[in-house]
Enzyme design. Sequence first.
Site, short mmCIF file in Angstrom:
data_model
loop_
_atom_site.label_atom_id
_atom_site.label_comp_id
_atom_site.label_asym_id
_atom_site.label_seq_id
_atom_site.Cartn_x
_atom_site.Cartn_y
_atom_site.Cartn_z
N ASN A 132 0.73 -1.18 -0.01
CA ASN A 132 0.04 -0.17 -0.01
C ASN A 132 0.95 1.42 -0.08
O ASN A 132 2.16 1.20 0.08
CB ASN A 132 -1.16 -0.25 1.16
CG ASN A 132 -0.16 0.08 2.49
OD1 ASN A 132 0.49 1.01 2.91
ND2 ASN A 132 -0.21 -1.04 3.43
N LYS A 137 10.60 -17.04 -9.06
CA LYS A 137 9.57 -15.92 -9.68
C LYS A 137 8.72 -16.26 -10.67
O LYS A 137 8.85 -17.24 -11.45
CB LYS A 137 11.02 -14.93 -10.28
CG LYS A 137 10.12 -13.78 -10.97
CD LYS A 137 11.16 -13.04 -11.77
CE LYS A 137 10.47 -11.63 -12.51
NZ LYS A 137 11.25 -11.50 -13.46
N LYS A 191 -14.41 -1.43 17.64
CA LYS A 191 -13.20 -1.81 18.18
C LYS A 191 -12.90 -0.68 19.36
O LYS A 191 -13.12 0.57 19.11
CB LYS A 191 -11.92 -1.41 17.02
CG LYS A 191 -12.06 -2.55 16.08
CD LYS A 191 -10.77 -2.53 15.47
CE LYS A 191 -10.77 -3.83 14.38
NZ LYS A 191 -9.75 -3.72 13.52
#
Length: 402
Positions: A205, A284, A338
């Site tokens: 990100n 890979k 939360k």
Amino acid sequence: MSCVVLGVTAGIAAYKAVEVARQLVSKGITVKVIMTEKARHLVGPSTFRAVTGNPVAVSLFDDPGSPMKHISLAREADVVVVAPATANLLAKMAHGLADDLLSTTLLATRAPVVVAPAMNAAMYRHPATQENLRKLRERGIMVVGPEEGFLACGEEGEGRMSEPSRIVDAVLAFLRGGRQLEGKRVLVTAGGTREPFDPVRYVGNRSSGKMGFALAEVASRRGAEVHLVSAPTALEPPQGVDLIKVETAEQMREEVMRLAPEMDVVVMAAAVADYTPERFSVEKIKKEGQEELVIRLRRTPDILQELLERRRGGQIIVGFAAETGDLKEKALSKIRSKKVDLLVANDVTRPGCGFGSDHNQALLVFRDGRMRETDLMPKEDLAALIWDEIARMLGSADDSSS
Ligand code: PMT
């Protein structure tokens, strides 16, 4: 009333130190100026005297009424700031030399010290100057600037003293925060986790780590023992902070859970991946013959949720929320699910905010439903504001346990 000792050395930027003094005085701060002998060739002491309303000290011996001037100024100061700080002064500080009033005061003070270097670009880049600055930073001295631009010597480059407002902000940050986190252990997470699916590729990100690093730096400056668990970033580690480097959400979880039981405060500023590739290919993955590549993702552990479930008494847990629009609604719904003590919600689509930016703007939502919306400000200032709120909560936690 706070007292700032302003050291002025012989750089052309000495004239800008008058503005530093003026801005500090305008905030109601007592400013006492120490000039080096050579600085007097650039600005007259009477200018500083007029701006600060206080006599200007130059020599160790010019005040017969105060033969220990360096000690009295060193003790009086809540912060010592040197602007401009020449290469010579930085070298003296780095080596503990004390041969005039300013350098003896700097050696004698226990107050936080801020320096604003200003010099020719070649002098600034010289390995000796860089080494001296590194030593000073290691000792917890705050170095503001220098900036790039046109220099008095006619060259262009790095070496220009920072603008007075930036130097004043650094001083104010010290005055505001003091050592309010002395004796506290804090854990901050930063950066964006990387979730690899082969040895060269990962799902990631946009987090740069700037917000988390600013939180760690401010907490350390305010006296806390700081542990910074960071996903990969391109940032210099803050001075005096225990930096633990991780890559994936799972590694971050392990480190956070290892450290958390000992912590007074945990701040989860990291952008932890919510999903990670189900499989990792040790080789890979070849593109030849494959028009498409499908990567199946699975959920990562929710570190914040686990922290809350294992929270020890009195521990303060702060979560961040990276949202895209409708900040208030989304933040409220998040804090209902939360039960963090403080949720710092930021709209990451707002220009100049959130991921990668040097600035941020946030909505702070507290467990009792109270909210505080901040202006757009440098991440360091937002970090200071967040720690102010946490320190208040720690204060009331300490009060209620006594
Ligand atoms: O790093 P910068 O470039 O300076 O950018 C700063 C920032 C935008 C990354 C920062 O301000 C921020 O918003 N951090 C939280 C990003 C995020 O992951 O938000 P979220 O809404 O997805 O997660 C909510 C909270 O849960 C966060 O405290 C996060 O750390 C935590 N989390 C998320 C997922 C997960 N698996 N475990 C977690 O603990």
